[in-house]
Design a protein around this motif. Sequence first.
Motif, PDB file in Angstrom:
ATOM      1  N   PHE A  75     107.257  45.286  74.974  1.00 44.82           N
ATOM      2  CA  PHE A  75     108.305  45.737  75.897  1.00 44.82           C
ATOM      3  C   PHE A  75     108.782  44.597  76.808  1.00 44.82           C
ATOM      4  CE2 PHE A  75     109.819  47.406  79.876  1.00 44.82           C
ATOM      5  CZ  PHE A  75     110.531  48.532  79.556  1.00 44.82           C
ATOM      6  N   MET A 114      99.530  47.253  83.203  1.00 47.70           N
ATOM      7  CA  MET A 114     100.282  47.443  81.945  1.00 47.70           C
ATOM      8  C   MET A 114     101.217  46.255  81.797  1.00 47.70           C
ATOM      9  SD  MET A 114     100.309  50.703  83.628  1.00 47.70           S
ATOM     10  CE  MET A 114      99.211  52.091  83.346  1.00 47.70           C
ATOM     11  N   GLY A 115     100.695  45.178  81.238  1.00 50.44           N
ATOM     12  CA  GLY A 115     101.386  43.895  81.346  1.00 50.44           C
ATOM     13  C   GLY A 115     102.508  43.659  80.358  1.00 50.44           C
ATOM     14  N   ALA A 116     102.438  44.270  79.135  1.00 51.66           N
ATOM     15  CA  ALA A 116     103.386  43.980  78.053  1.00 51.66           C
ATOM     16  C   ALA A 116     103.441  42.456  77.838  1.00 51.66           C
ATOM     17  CB  ALA A 116     104.744  44.593  78.344  1.00 51.66           C
ATOM     18  N   VAL A 118     104.985  39.380  81.928  1.00 52.12           N
ATOM     19  CA  VAL A 118     105.957  38.756  82.832  1.00 52.12           C
ATOM     20  C   VAL A 118     105.590  38.965  84.306  1.00 52.12           C
ATOM     21  CG1 VAL A 118     107.498  40.751  82.440  1.00 52.12           C
ATOM     22  CG2 VAL A 118     108.379  38.742  83.582  1.00 52.12           C
ATOM     23  N   ARG A 119     105.189  40.170  84.661  1.00 59.16           N
ATOM     24  CA  ARG A 119     104.950  40.435  86.079  1.00 59.16           C
ATOM     25  C   ARG A 119     103.738  39.642  86.578  1.00 59.16           C
ATOM     26  NH1 ARG A 119     106.734  44.892  89.346  1.00 59.16           N
ATOM     27  NH2 ARG A 119     107.757  45.751  87.519  1.00 59.16           N
ATOM     28  N   ASP A 153      96.748  45.058  78.908  1.00 61.22           N
ATOM     29  CA  ASP A 153      97.574  45.974  78.111  1.00 61.22           C
ATOM     30  C   ASP A 153      96.684  46.485  76.990  1.00 61.22           C
ATOM     31  OD1 ASP A 153     100.925  46.290  77.957  1.00 61.22           O
ATOM     32  OD2 ASP A 153      99.798  46.983  76.198  1.00 61.22           O
ATOM     33  N   ARG A 154      96.962  47.700  76.506  1.00 63.39           N
ATOM     34  CA  ARG A 154      96.125  48.199  75.418  1.00 63.39           C
ATOM     35  C   ARG A 154      96.637  47.738  74.055  1.00 63.39           C
ATOM     36  NH1 ARG A 154      97.614  54.630  75.160  1.00 63.39           N
ATOM     37  NH2 ARG A 154      99.761  54.340  74.540  1.00 63.39           N
ATOM     38  N   SER A 155      97.828  47.166  74.035  1.00 62.85           N
ATOM     39  CA  SER A 155      98.412  46.729  72.760  1.00 62.85           C
ATOM     40  C   SER A 155      97.980  45.296  72.437  1.00 62.85           C
ATOM     41  CB  SER A 155      99.943  46.821  72.850  1.00 62.85           C
ATOM     42  OG  SER A 155     100.545  45.807  72.081  1.00 62.85           O
ATOM     43  N   LYS A 179      92.501  46.564  77.285  1.00 57.66           N
ATOM     44  CA  LYS A 179      91.744  47.787  77.526  1.00 57.66           C
ATOM     45  C   LYS A 179      92.691  48.920  77.813  1.00 57.66           C
ATOM     46  CE  LYS A 179      87.388  46.111  79.159  1.00 57.66           C
ATOM     47  NZ  LYS A 179      86.169  46.701  79.615  1.00 57.66           N
ATOM     48  N   ASP A 180      92.198  50.126  77.698  1.00 56.23           N
ATOM     49  CA  ASP A 180      92.939  51.242  78.253  1.00 56.23           C
ATOM     50  C   ASP A 180      92.932  51.050  79.775  1.00 56.23           C
ATOM     51  OD1 ASP A 180      93.915  54.261  77.804  1.00 56.23           O
ATOM     52  OD2 ASP A 180      92.751  54.087  79.649  1.00 56.23           O
ATOM     53  N   ALA A 181      94.082  51.162  80.394  1.00 55.87           N
ATOM     54  CA  ALA A 181      94.174  50.866  81.828  1.00 55.87           C
ATOM     55  C   ALA A 181      93.233  51.748  82.638  1.00 55.87           C
ATOM     56  CB  ALA A 181      95.619  51.058  82.301  1.00 55.87           C
ATOM     57  N   ASP A 204     102.782  49.959  85.979  1.00 55.12           N
ATOM     58  CA  ASP A 204     104.166  49.859  85.495  1.00 55.12           C
ATOM     59  C   ASP A 204     104.216  50.445  84.083  1.00 55.12           C
ATOM     60  OD1 ASP A 204     106.825  49.211  85.254  1.00 55.12           O
ATOM     61  OD2 ASP A 204     106.471  47.085  84.845  1.00 55.12           O
ATOM     62  N   PRO A 205     103.988  51.765  83.966  1.00 53.31           N
ATOM     63  CA  PRO A 205     103.872  52.375  82.635  1.00 53.31           C
ATOM     64  C   PRO A 205     105.232  52.714  82.042  1.00 53.31           C
ATOM     65  CG  PRO A 205     103.569  54.035  84.304  1.00 53.31           C
ATOM     66  CD  PRO A 205     103.855  52.746  85.035  1.00 53.31           C
ATOM     67  N   PHE A 206     105.226  53.208  80.815  1.00 54.55           N
ATOM     68  CA  PHE A 206     106.414  53.844  80.261  1.00 54.55           C
ATOM     69  C   PHE A 206     106.582  55.171  80.986  1.00 54.55           C
ATOM     70  CE2 PHE A 206     105.037  51.718  76.114  1.00 54.55           C
ATOM     71  CZ  PHE A 206     105.980  50.717  76.210  1.00 54.55           C
ATOM     72  N   PHE A 219      97.700  57.751  85.409  1.00 52.40           N
ATOM     73  CA  PHE A 219      96.963  56.545  85.804  1.00 52.40           C
ATOM     74  C   PHE A 219      96.634  56.468  87.291  1.00 52.40           C
ATOM     75  CE2 PHE A 219      99.758  55.501  82.186  1.00 52.40           C
ATOM     76  CZ  PHE A 219      98.790  55.158  81.252  1.00 52.40           C
TER      77      PHE A 219
HETATM   78  N1  SAM Z   1     104.949  45.474  83.249  1.00 52.34           N
HETATM   79  C1  SAM Z   1     105.802  45.190  82.111  1.00 52.34           C
HETATM   80  C2  SAM Z   1     107.012  44.379  82.516  1.00 52.34           C
HETATM   81  O1  SAM Z   1     107.230  44.149  83.742  1.00 52.34           O
HETATM   82  O2  SAM Z   1     107.777  43.969  81.621  1.00 52.34           O
HETATM   83  C3  SAM Z   1     106.248  46.411  81.405  1.00 52.34           C
HETATM   84  C4  SAM Z   1     105.193  47.367  80.987  1.00 52.34           C
HETATM   85  S1  SAM Z   1     105.748  48.520  79.778  1.00 52.34           S
HETATM   86  C5  SAM Z   1     106.821  49.538  80.670  1.00 52.34           C
HETATM   87  C6  SAM Z   1     104.345  49.549  79.566  1.00 52.34           C
HETATM   88  C7  SAM Z   1     103.178  48.874  78.864  1.00 52.34           C
HETATM   89  O3  SAM Z   1     102.046  49.740  79.052  1.00 52.34           O
HETATM   90  C8  SAM Z   1     103.322  48.700  77.367  1.00 52.34           C
HETATM   91  O4  SAM Z   1     103.163  47.344  77.027  1.00 52.34           O
HETATM   92  C9  SAM Z   1     102.170  49.537  76.758  1.00 52.34           C
HETATM   93  O5  SAM Z   1     101.552  48.912  75.653  1.00 52.34           O
HETATM   94  C10 SAM Z   1     101.218  49.619  77.916  1.00 52.34           C
HETATM   95  N2  SAM Z   1     100.357  50.816  77.938  1.00 52.34           N
HETATM   96  C11 SAM Z   1     100.698  52.103  77.679  1.00 52.34           C
HETATM   97  N3  SAM Z   1      99.627  52.905  77.851  1.00 52.34           N
HETATM   98  C12 SAM Z   1      98.600  52.109  78.247  1.00 52.34           C
HETATM   99  C13 SAM Z   1      97.251  52.359  78.598  1.00 52.34           C
HETATM  100  N4  SAM Z   1      96.734  53.594  78.550  1.00 52.34           N
HETATM  101  N5  SAM Z   1      96.486  51.321  78.959  1.00 52.34           N
HETATM  102  C14 SAM Z   1      96.987  50.054  78.996  1.00 52.34           C
HETATM  103  N6  SAM Z   1      98.267  49.759  78.654  1.00 52.34           N
HETATM  104  C15 SAM Z   1      99.062  50.769  78.298  1.00 52.34           C
END
Ligand code: SAM
Length: 371
Positions: free
Chosen positions: A32, A60-62, A65-66, A82-84, A107-109, A124-126, A132
């Motif tokens: 993302f 939730m770093g993706a 960037v942050r 990030d979990r991905s 890890k899972d956040a 900063d989730p979806f 969370f």
């Molecule tokens: N902070 C990022 C930025 O400023 O561009 C955007 C984060 S994006 C909106 C959400 C991220 O949360 C995704 O990369 C996703 O993989 C991650 N994510 C979703 N559920 C998660 C969880 N349970 N634990 C950790 N990461 C998670």
Amino acid sequence: MDVVEVAEGRTRFLVPRQDPHLQFPPGSGPVFYNSRMEMNRDATILLLSVLRPESYLDAMGASGVRGLRVAHEVGIPVTINDRSETAVDLARRNADALGLAVEVTRKDANALMSERRFDTVDLDPFGTPAPFVDAAARSAARHLFVTATDTAPLCGAHLKAGMRRYFSRPRNTEYHAEVGLRTLLGFVAREVIKYDRGFEPLFCYAHEHFHRLHLRIRYGAAAADRTLARIGYVMQCPDCLYRSEMTGMLPEPGRCPICGADLVPVGPLWTGRINDDTTLAAMQEALPGITAGTGTRIGRLLATCRQELDTSSHYDYHVVAKRLRLSPAGIESVIGRLQALGYQASRAHYSGTAIKTDAPLPVLEEVISGG
Ligand code: SAM
């Protein structure tokens, strides 16, 4: 993954190449990235340069960037999670290219935040942060930052989703953005106070499609009680624009003093101030010293927030004028006339037509009518 280098603030980093016509929205790429959130991130950099915490979790770093920007531009210890796997690989690659010694975890956040504490925790989730906030409330030692992009449930446009996520009954009013921000604040308050902690809002705002909270955690039952005391309701008339606000856990039934309809409780939500003026002033002072692509907009936002009254709702003066079937004078002249009558009145950051005032609705109507 086909990547492209972009820059925000003083930081350059790689993100997945996106369709220039945005056939694929930011969330549909392998990792993302949404350039429209630059202002949200610029404001985080500015606030952290004032607060200077000892550790910062980008939960939730993706692309990272942050957290990368925080490490590079503020210079404090950062953990990016990030979990991905794809996201974590890209965040590591970005950190290496910048020569940054940030910790990157996969890890899972909720698991990470249950295991470890950080001075500042940033969610900063979806969409909704609701799943969370409990773990974040336990992990955040000094500050909790929260982004929510599910504006429709928060603002009452998707009522049932809002009730499920936030255990509150928002209402789609002309001040819906404020209801959304205060509903989110009220929800976070309820998640924090059960641990005998409270918070003070430092800088909370609604902008375009997101709501953003920056909170200072306070400790002890007394701090939790002070936070609980801010929970209340806006009592909205369903038939006219009258509303009042009350604090307390249970809304008191009442009638609209203007048209007699039964008032509808909107909430529970956070009542009272949503910003700390000392913090906003420090941010204004620090703003010229940071590199921010959206600095001008942040400067305007800070100035508006500093003069904004603490009422829990605002009037859209165009809506008031439309009900009166007239075209209104300029907003500054309406505010000026209210103040000349001895009432408090201000703009509000939620929109260019938002007015906050302690004047009763009939007085506002009279002023808008040119009385
Ligand atoms: N902070 C990022 C930025 O400023 O561009 C955007 C984060 S994006 C909106 C959400 C991220 O949360 C995704 O990369 C996703 O993989 C991650 N994510 C979703 N559920 C998660 C969880 N349970 N634990 C950790 N990461 C998670």
